[in-house]
Scaffold this motif. Structure first.
Motif, PDB file in Angstrom:
ATOM      1  N   VAL A 225       0.957  -0.668  -0.067  1.00  0.00           N
ATOM      2  CA  VAL A 225       0.377   0.161  -0.212  1.00  0.00           C
ATOM      3  C   VAL A 225       0.823   0.968   0.257  1.00  0.00           C
ATOM      4  O   VAL A 225       1.784   1.183   0.433  1.00  0.00           O
TER       5      VAL A 225
ATOM      6  N   VAL B 133       4.210   2.231   2.955  1.00  0.00           N
ATOM      7  CA  VAL B 133       4.234   1.340   2.907  1.00  0.00           C
ATOM      8  C   VAL B 133       6.294   1.800   2.560  1.00  0.00           C
ATOM      9  O   VAL B 133       7.088   0.741   3.418  1.00  0.00           O
ATOM     10  N   GLY B 134       6.879   2.244   1.897  1.00  0.00           N
ATOM     11  CA  GLY B 134       8.312   2.944   1.828  1.00  0.00           C
ATOM     12  C   GLY B 134       8.652   1.793   0.504  1.00  0.00           C
ATOM     13  O   GLY B 134       9.948   1.385   0.303  1.00  0.00           O
ATOM     14  N   LYS B 135       7.784   2.022  -0.490  1.00  0.00           N
ATOM     15  CA  LYS B 135       8.426   1.076  -1.739  1.00  0.00           C
ATOM     16  C   LYS B 135       9.436   1.528  -2.675  1.00  0.00           C
ATOM     17  O   LYS B 135      10.101   1.041  -3.206  1.00  0.00           O
ATOM     18  N   SER B 136       9.102   2.704  -2.592  1.00  0.00           N
ATOM     19  CA  SER B 136      10.048   3.906  -2.927  1.00  0.00           C
ATOM     20  C   SER B 136      11.905   3.031  -2.753  1.00  0.00           C
ATOM     21  O   SER B 136      12.674   2.586  -3.219  1.00  0.00           O
ATOM     22  N   THR B 137      11.438   3.444  -1.527  1.00  0.00           N
ATOM     23  CA  THR B 137      12.664   2.886  -0.601  1.00  0.00           C
ATOM     24  C   THR B 137      13.156   2.114  -0.675  1.00  0.00           C
ATOM     25  O   THR B 137      14.159   1.880  -0.546  1.00  0.00           O
TER      26      THR B 137
ATOM     27  N   ILE C 280       3.818   6.079 -11.136  1.00  0.00           N
ATOM     28  CA  ILE C 280       4.573   5.909  -9.719  1.00  0.00           C
ATOM     29  C   ILE C 280       5.724   6.242  -9.503  1.00  0.00           C
ATOM     30  O   ILE C 280       6.673   5.914  -9.072  1.00  0.00           O
TER      31      ILE C 280
ATOM     32  N   LYS D  85       9.178   9.817  -9.513  1.00  0.00           N
ATOM     33  CA  LYS D  85      10.155  10.034  -8.233  1.00  0.00           C
ATOM     34  C   LYS D  85      11.575  10.315  -7.961  1.00  0.00           C
ATOM     35  O   LYS D  85      12.169  10.469  -9.199  1.00  0.00           O
TER      36      LYS D  85
ATOM     37  N   ARG E 272      13.078   9.693  -4.990  1.00  0.00           N
ATOM     38  CA  ARG E 272      13.586   8.292  -4.084  1.00  0.00           C
ATOM     39  C   ARG E 272      14.368   7.322  -4.823  1.00  0.00           C
ATOM     40  O   ARG E 272      15.216   7.008  -3.749  1.00  0.00           O
TER      41      ARG E 272
ATOM     42  N   GLU F 220       6.395  -3.341 -10.392  1.00  0.00           N
ATOM     43  CA  GLU F 220       6.264  -2.723  -8.829  1.00  0.00           C
ATOM     44  C   GLU F 220       4.912  -2.219  -9.641  1.00  0.00           C
ATOM     45  O   GLU F 220       4.289  -2.100 -10.209  1.00  0.00           O
TER      46      GLU F 220
ATOM     47  N   LYS G  19      10.640  -0.961   7.080  1.00  0.00           N
ATOM     48  CA  LYS G  19      10.788   0.093   8.297  1.00  0.00           C
ATOM     49  C   LYS G  19      11.270  -0.282   9.611  1.00  0.00           C
ATOM     50  O   LYS G  19      10.987  -0.188  10.360  1.00  0.00           O
TER      51      LYS G  19
ATOM     52  N   ASP H 122      13.501  -0.222  11.923  1.00  0.00           N
ATOM     53  CA  ASP H 122      14.680  -0.199  12.666  1.00  0.00           C
ATOM     54  C   ASP H 122      13.458   1.054  13.828  1.00  0.00           C
ATOM     55  O   ASP H 122      12.365   1.092  13.615  1.00  0.00           O
TER      56      ASP H 122
ATOM     57  N   SER I   3      14.907  -2.761   6.668  1.00  0.00           N
ATOM     58  CA  SER I   3      14.490  -1.627   7.394  1.00  0.00           C
ATOM     59  C   SER I   3      15.157  -1.072   5.590  1.00  0.00           C
ATOM     60  O   SER I   3      16.273  -1.575   5.483  1.00  0.00           O
ATOM     61  N   ALA I   4      15.115  -0.735   4.896  1.00  0.00           N
ATOM     62  CA  ALA I   4      15.414  -0.230   3.781  1.00  0.00           C
ATOM     63  C   ALA I   4      16.136   1.551   3.701  1.00  0.00           C
ATOM     64  O   ALA I   4      17.457   1.743   3.357  1.00  0.00           O
ATOM     65  N   LEU I   5      16.033   2.118   4.861  1.00  0.00           N
ATOM     66  CA  LEU I   5      16.401   3.210   5.636  1.00  0.00           C
ATOM     67  C   LEU I   5      18.094   2.451   6.204  1.00  0.00           C
ATOM     68  O   LEU I   5      19.274   3.320   5.312  1.00  0.00           O
TER      69      LEU I   5
HETATM   70  N1  LIG Z   1      12.357   4.556   9.000  1.00  0.00           N
HETATM   71  C1  LIG Z   1      11.646   4.007   8.247  1.00  0.00           C
HETATM   72  N2  LIG Z   1      11.479   4.798   6.999  1.00  0.00           N
HETATM   73  C2  LIG Z   1      11.313   4.866   5.509  1.00  0.00           C
HETATM   74  C3  LIG Z   1      11.910   3.318   5.860  1.00  0.00           C
HETATM   75  N3  LIG Z   1      11.484   3.320   3.954  1.00  0.00           N
HETATM   76  C4  LIG Z   1      10.839   4.435   3.551  1.00  0.00           C
HETATM   77  N4  LIG Z   1      10.680   4.640   5.074  1.00  0.00           N
HETATM   78  C5  LIG Z   1       9.678   6.129   5.021  1.00  0.00           C
HETATM   79  O1  LIG Z   1       8.560   5.985   4.577  1.00  0.00           O
HETATM   80  C6  LIG Z   1       7.733   6.993   4.012  1.00  0.00           C
HETATM   81  C7  LIG Z   1       7.326   6.370   2.307  1.00  0.00           C
HETATM   82  O2  LIG Z   1       8.033   5.641   1.575  1.00  0.00           O
HETATM   83  P1  LIG Z   1       8.540   5.642   0.298  1.00  0.00           P
HETATM   84  O3  LIG Z   1       9.858   4.729  -0.489  1.00  0.00           O
HETATM   85  O4  LIG Z   1       7.788   6.770  -0.225  1.00  0.00           O
HETATM   86  O5  LIG Z   1       7.243   4.349   0.662  1.00  0.00           O
HETATM   87  P2  LIG Z   1       5.832   4.729  -0.708  1.00  0.00           P
HETATM   88  O6  LIG Z   1       4.509   5.651  -0.384  1.00  0.00           O
HETATM   89  O7  LIG Z   1       4.938   3.114  -0.634  1.00  0.00           O
HETATM   90  O8  LIG Z   1       5.784   5.264  -1.940  1.00  0.00           O
HETATM   91  P3  LIG Z   1       5.788   4.857  -2.807  1.00  0.00           P
HETATM   92  O9  LIG Z   1       3.961   3.962  -3.573  1.00  0.00           O
HETATM   93  O10 LIG Z   1       6.825   4.372  -4.452  1.00  0.00           O
HETATM   94  O11 LIG Z   1       4.685   6.140  -3.860  1.00  0.00           O
HETATM   95  C8  LIG Z   1       9.092   8.031   3.678  1.00  0.00           C
HETATM   96  O12 LIG Z   1       9.355   9.407   4.601  1.00  0.00           O
HETATM   97  C9  LIG Z   1       9.912   7.061   3.656  1.00  0.00           C
HETATM   98  O13 LIG Z   1      11.118   7.862   4.606  1.00  0.00           O
HETATM   99  C10 LIG Z   1      12.925   2.375   6.550  1.00  0.00           C
HETATM  100  O14 LIG Z   1      13.212   1.582   5.770  1.00  0.00           O
HETATM  101  N5  LIG Z   1      12.562   2.722   7.659  1.00  0.00           N
END
Ligand SMILES: Nc1nc2c(ncn2[C@@H]2O[C@H](COP(=O)(O)OP(=O)(O)OP(=O)(O)O)[C@@H](O)[C@H]2O)c(=O)[nH]1
Length: 326
Positions: free
Chosen positions: A62, A65-69, A102, A106, A108, A154, A202, A204, A240-242
């Motif tokens: 969804v 969820v952090g897909k791009s990261t 998508i 970006k 990111r 994706e 996420k 972390d 943790s993608a970060l």
């Molecule tokens: N703490 C933490 N935050 C994260 C991590 N990955 C992503 N985030 C945060 O989650 C938020 C959403 O991340 P995106 O990668 O944009 O995720 P998304 O909304 O699913 O992206 P799209 O579907 O690509 O639009 C951003 O503020 C990121 O910094 C992680 O591994 N750890």
């Protein structure tokens, strides 16, 4: 109209790994013009013997969820640690979103988009799910022929696009957030059932505990599903993608899946079945396009549709009448 070359020129360029030619060929595949489509089909057909040597991974989850990261981190991991060449494609029918694609808007995925080992292609604009699925399928073949041996497809985890992606990949990865309270609330059972692995994102900082709890919960939920024809039992892990943690476990899971399904024949059978499914889908789409483009259908449709709406004619009788026109 896209700039056009001879089929040989596209094929030569793609097989030499020329990214500009690859991009141009994908533009052809995405075009609605019949002449472009005919050229695209010829190019795809010619490179087909050179395609197929990749792992095709579907990634969904969804928004938020952090897909791009994740894609950026996991993509870079595959390139650096596993020596892969990665193509990232997106399925995102724009009708479901307010403009843009998508990946298109970006920033990111910055480091991935400038990596020479990566090729990122946003979803084509203004297309239906059927249209995007078709061009993405063809694009996978073109990318493989150009030497990309890992393909991410994706999709945004909110609609039917998951089913379309599932039908074109070897491995389906579902990204999930560790939420407070009932972990399994709001998750579409059908999507869970399609997943070969679930990754809790996420994991972390303060989130680690929650992520671990969610992992256990999802793993026991998945155990309730019977094993499919692949004989693979889906795995759940955290990442943790970060912080770039958990990525090697995810790759190991995919590698284990490949080893199992290549040994038991499922991998090959699934691809064969998918190929046939693509053909039937193209036939269905072609028939439908021909039908709606037919002059008499165009003329009669509004009249007959009005009768159906007002209850003067049954829907089935109306459909039969229209179909007979073609
Ligand atoms: N703490 C933490 N935050 C994260 C991590 N990955 C992503 N985030 C945060 O989650 C938020 C959403 O991340 P995106 O990668 O944009 O995720 P998304 O909304 O699913 O992206 P799209 O579907 O690509 O639009 C951003 O503020 C990121 O910094 C992680 O591994 N750890």
């Amino acid at each position: 109209m896209a700039k056009r070359f001879s089929p040989e020129k596209y094929v030569e360029g793609i097989l030499a790994g020329d990214r500009v030619m690859l991009s141009r060929a994908i533009t052809l595949v995405e075009s609605r013009l019949t002449s472009d489509q005919e050229l695209a089909q010829e190019v795809v057909n010619r490179v087909l013997p050179h395609a197929g040597n990749s792992v095709r991974i579907g990634i969904t989850g969804v928004p938020g969820v952090g897909k791009s990261t994740f894609i950026e981190a996991f993509g870079n991991y595959l390139i650096k640690e596993q020596g892969k060449k990665l193509a990232v494609l997106a399925i995102d029918p724009t009708s479901q979103r307010s403009g843009g694609s998508i990946l298109g808007d970006k920033t990111r995925m910055d480091s991935l988009s400038i990596n020479p080992q990566a090729f990122i292609r946003p979803s084509p604009a203004g297309k239906s799910l059927g249209g995007v699925s078709r061009s993405t399928r063809e694009s996978i073949i073109l990318c493989e022929a150009a030497g990309f041996d890992a393909i991410f497809v994706e999709t945004v985890g909110v609609g039917q696009s998951e089913t379309a992606v599932h039908a074109m990949v070897d491995f389906f990865l579902l990204l999930m957030l560790a939420g407070a309270g009932d972990e399994l609330q709001g998750i579409k059972r059908g999507i869970m059932e399609m997943a070969d692995a679930i990754v809790i994102t996420k994991a972390d900082g303060e989130n680690i505990g929650k992520a671990k709890a969610a992992r256990a919960e999802y793993q026991s939920a998945l155990h309730l599903y019977p094993l499919g024809a692949s004989n693979w039992s889906p795995k759940v892990s955290t990442c943790s993608a970060l912080q770039h943690s958990g990525l090697d476990t995810i790759w190991q899971t995919i590698a284990d899946y490949l080893e199992l399904t290549q040994a038991n024949g499922f991998f090959k059978k699934k691809r064969h079945d998918q190929n046939l499914q693509w053909m039937y889908e193209a036939i269905r789409q072609g028939l439908e396009d021909n039908f709606y483009a037919h002059e008499q259908v165009k003329q009669q449709m509004p009249v007959i549709a009005a009768e159906v709406k007002e209850g003067k004619k049954s829907a089935f009788a109306a459909a039969t009448e229209l179909l007979k026109l073609v």
